[in-house]
Design a protein around this motif. Structure first.
Motif, PDB file in Angstrom:
ATOM      1  N   GLU A 164      -0.011   4.605  -1.805  1.00 42.90           N
ATOM      2  CA  GLU A 164      -0.192   3.135  -1.889  1.00 42.90           C
ATOM      3  C   GLU A 164      -1.377   2.690  -1.032  1.00 42.90           C
ATOM      4  O   GLU A 164      -2.243   1.945  -1.495  1.00 42.90           O
ATOM      5  N   VAL A 165      -1.443   3.212   0.219  1.00 45.81           N
ATOM      6  CA  VAL A 165      -2.535   2.860   1.143  1.00 45.81           C
ATOM      7  C   VAL A 165      -3.869   3.280   0.543  1.00 45.81           C
ATOM      8  O   VAL A 165      -4.852   2.523   0.527  1.00 45.81           O
ATOM      9  N   LEU A 166      -3.876   4.515   0.017  1.00 48.21           N
ATOM     10  CA  LEU A 166      -5.132   5.044  -0.525  1.00 48.21           C
ATOM     11  C   LEU A 166      -5.606   4.211  -1.727  1.00 48.21           C
ATOM     12  O   LEU A 166      -6.810   4.048  -1.914  1.00 48.21           O
ATOM     13  N   ARG A 167      -4.624   3.705  -2.480  1.00 48.75           N
ATOM     14  CA  ARG A 167      -5.004   2.864  -3.628  1.00 48.75           C
ATOM     15  C   ARG A 167      -5.700   1.588  -3.200  1.00 48.75           C
ATOM     16  O   ARG A 167      -6.591   1.088  -3.881  1.00 48.75           O
ATOM     17  N   GLY A 168      -5.320   1.088  -2.012  1.00 50.64           N
ATOM     18  CA  GLY A 168      -5.897  -0.171  -1.514  1.00 50.64           C
ATOM     19  C   GLY A 168      -7.247   0.007  -0.840  1.00 50.64           C
ATOM     20  O   GLY A 168      -7.831  -0.969  -0.339  1.00 50.64           O
ATOM     21  N   MET A 169      -7.744   1.231  -0.813  1.00 51.25           N
ATOM     22  CA  MET A 169      -8.999   1.525  -0.098  1.00 51.25           C
ATOM     23  C   MET A 169     -10.209   0.815  -0.714  1.00 51.25           C
ATOM     24  O   MET A 169     -11.214   0.586  -0.044  1.00 51.25           O
ATOM     25  N   GLY A 170     -10.074   0.497  -1.996  1.00 49.45           N
ATOM     26  CA  GLY A 170     -11.180  -0.170  -2.689  1.00 49.45           C
ATOM     27  C   GLY A 170     -11.547  -1.499  -2.021  1.00 49.45           C
ATOM     28  O   GLY A 170     -12.692  -1.937  -2.065  1.00 49.45           O
TER      29      GLY A 170
END
Ligand code: 2U9
Length: 344
Positions: free
Chosen positions: A41-47
């Motif tokens: 989830e965190v990695l998805r928000g990296m954008g």
């Protein structure tokens, strides 16, 4: 985001610590590292992060993921090791315990007796020969001076296969075949052990199939005294050096003269008892000088050659030697009977 990842790491590591089964550990893996887990989830928000922050958070996320995965691997190894150690402790083998004995078989009493008799005769220069159990009328009867019409050839007494073939009723055809192959060219000194067949109703002293050992010695100047010497040796070897033998006149179509041999009774030493039927003697075997016609039919010149022959039933020998009271014991193979005769 950095704090969020560090908090997730702490949380996951303590869940790993708490897990007490492999299943619980797998649940932690799915919960934290799975596709729907918080790290993904965190990695998805990296954008949404700035280009400067992105590599820092990316690296941290990978480190957190690796730390959790390592902790899980270590915990799994520790659990498996503990499980193995528990199993080893429970399944401890005491190598000092004595092993379970393996039941070992031994030769059948009949085999032992036959081999003992063979060994004795081999020592006296006899060869051991075997032959077919299905015989022709010629070798089973004709060649042994049992011509057509002889009572021993009765259909009622033998197992006939065809008019000309039958289960041999004695082992004598082996000797007839051997002599026939030599055609008077040299002496013969042989014994032939083997199974024989007679149409009989089985009881304590009769069996439709039994064993015979027959002997034959054909040479120049073979005399009745040679026969007596060999039989005396046999009797003493099998029944004890203190045994006496006696020969009584008898009749067999293939020997002339024919005799029956008795040994002195060991139970009463010749005094007379129930074993020897109060005679002091026990009948052991039949024998005689080979009939000149039998020699002639096998290609030996009876004016040049003479011979002796004898025949015995190893079952009878074993019954007398060991006090076996029923011939059927040899064939019903009750291990309680057989075991008594195994040498340790
Ligand atoms: C040839 C010539 C002669 C073999 C012989 C006996 C006597 C004899 C019986 C004893 C008990 C058989 O086991 S038993 O039923 N046998 O009494 N047998 S002489 O004589 C021969 C054999 C072959 C060519």
């Amino acid at each position: 985001m950095k704090e969020q990842l560090q908090a997730l790491e702490q949380e996951a590591l303590s869940k790993v610590e708490e897990a007490s089964t492999i299943k619980e550990l797998q649940d932690v893996r799915v919960a934290y590292l799975g596709k729907k887990g918080p790290i993904t989830e965190v990695l998805r928000g990296m954008g949404k992060l700035s280009p400067e922050e992105r590599p820092i958070i990316g690296e941290l996320a990978n480190t957190v993921r690796a730390n959790i995965a390592n902790a899980m691997e270590e915990k799994k190894d520790a659990m498996e090791r503990a499980e193995l150690e528990k199993q080893l402790a429970e399944e401890q083998i005491d190598v000092t315990l004595p092993g379970r004995p393996v039941a070992v078989g031994g030769p059948h009493l009949l085999t032992s007796i036959v081999e003992e008799i063979e060994d004795l005769f081999i020592g006296l220069g006899f060869e051991v020969r075997e032959g077919p159990e299905v015989e022709t009328d010629y070798y089973n009867f004709e060649a042994l001076n049992l011509p057509k019409g002889h009572p021993a050839r009765d259909m009622q007494d033998s197992f006939y296969i065809t008019e000309d073939l039958l289960m041999r009723t004695h082992t004598s055809p082996v000797q007839a075949r051997t002599m026939n192959a030599i055609q008077g060219a040299r002496p013969v000194k042989m014994i032939c052990p083997g199974k024989v067949y007679r149409r009989d109703t089985d009881d304590a002293t009769h069996s439709h199939q039994f064993t015979q050992i027959e002997g034959l010695y054909v040479d120049k100047n073979v005399r009745m005294s040679d026969l007596k010497g060999v039989l005396d040796r046999f009797a003493k070897h099998m029944f004890g050096e203190d045994r006496e033998i006696r020969l009584r006149p008898s009749f067999f179509p293939f020997t002339e003269p024919s005799v029956e041999m008795d040994i002195s009774c060991k139970v009463c030493n010749g005094e007379g008892c129930s074993v020897c039927k109060k005679t002091g003697w026990i009948e052991i075997l039949g024998a005689g000088m080979v009939h000149p016609r039998v020699l002639e039919m096998a290609g030996y010149d009876p004016n040049e050659y003479s011979g002796f022959a004898f025949g015995m039933g190893p079952e009878r020998i074993a019954m007398l030697k060991y006090g076996v009271d029923d011939i059927r014991h040899f064939y019903t193979n009750d291990v309680r009977f057989l075991k008594q005769y195994h040498q340790a």
